[in-house]
Design an enzyme around this catalytic site. Structure first.
Site: not given
Length: 273
Positions: A75, A164, A166
């Protein structure tokens, strides 16, 4: 991914070790400082696995290949600039995720080279969105993501867009949201994405953050593929009661390394929906 500002003595060393390892336990308490150490100085700088990279020589130890069928991938975000996709293909990488957006204010300036370049060399590719749940609703950010590269097409070479979610590199670990509000935010994002594409968005996270900020919610473990971050020799305990992981980000050396949990035909099936 991001580092977070943890307050109070209630954050134990054992809990920190569960997600980022003992080598980073002392630095994880200062998210804004750590973010700067990782090169994150402006909004838009968040990227997958950022808390585990670049500040310690022990931050990422490449894992030994598992005996089960797997497919290797990477990624990338703006930090990688123009990627040598032919080189990555020759190194055995067969899929790639590229950061497209963050919040509702940032698009990756290298997105076209990274997203199209991986596709052109033969990889199965996808886009991801770096969530900032304190800035706007899940629906708003999903809509922004869809409008700036996060869509999906059934061409056999495009993976569903990933969320994503986090550590916050810009402030409070959980973005100032309660666990219930965070789960609602994620559901809002996921439902908006699915309403447009028909696909369940994969969720990238780690055990420590998910436990802290969603109460280790099991709300998504039967619908959304898990992309787990764990820089170790195995994915370890999975968050949220997911029975298995779909993708495992296991290292950041020399670039973020990912492993699909299945053979190439299963990766194609994920792309095809």
């Amino acid at each position: 991914m991001k580092s977070a500002l943890f307050t109070g003595a209630a954050v134990t060393l054992g809990l920190l070790m569960a997600s980022v390892g003992s080598a980073q336990a002392s630095s994880i308490h200062q998210p804004t400082t750590q973010a700067r150490q990782h090169g994150i100085t402006l909004a838009g700088g968040g990227y997958m696995g950022w808390t585990n990279t670049k500040t310690s020589s022990t931050a990422a130890t490449p894992a030994v290949l598992a005996p089960a069928a797997t497919v290797e991938g990477i990624d990338v975000a703006s930090y990688q600039g123009n990627v040598d996709w032919a080189g990555q293909w020759n190194a055995g990488k067969r899929f790639a995720y590229t950061k497209a957006t963050e919040g509702n204010y940032y698009t990756n300036p290298y997105f076209a080279q990274q997203y199209n370049g991986s596709y052109n060399v033969g990889m199965i590719r996808g886009a991801y969105h770096f969530a900032t749940p304190n800035d706007s609703s899940g629906a708003n950010q999903a809509t922004y993501f869809l409008a700036h590269g996060g869509g999906w097409s059934k061409d056999g070479k495009t993976l569903p867009g990933a969320l994503d979610i986090e550590y916050n590199p810009y402030g409070a670990t959980c973005y100032g949201l309660s666990a219930a509000s965070m789960v609602s935010w994620i559901r809002d994002f996921a439902n908006t994405y699915k309403a447009t594409t028909g696909r369940d968005v994969p969720i990238y996270t780690n055990l420590d953050w998910w436990s802290r900020c969603t109460g280790n919610s099991s709300a998504f473990n039967s619908t959304n593929p898990l992309w787990v971050a764990k820089y170790a020799s195995s994915p370890g305990t999975l968050p949220g009661g997911w029975p298995f992981h779909t993708i495992w980000q296991y290292s950041s050396t020399p670039i973020d390394q990912d492993r699909f949990n299945g053979d190439y035909s299963r990766l194609q099936a994920l792309a095809n929906g």
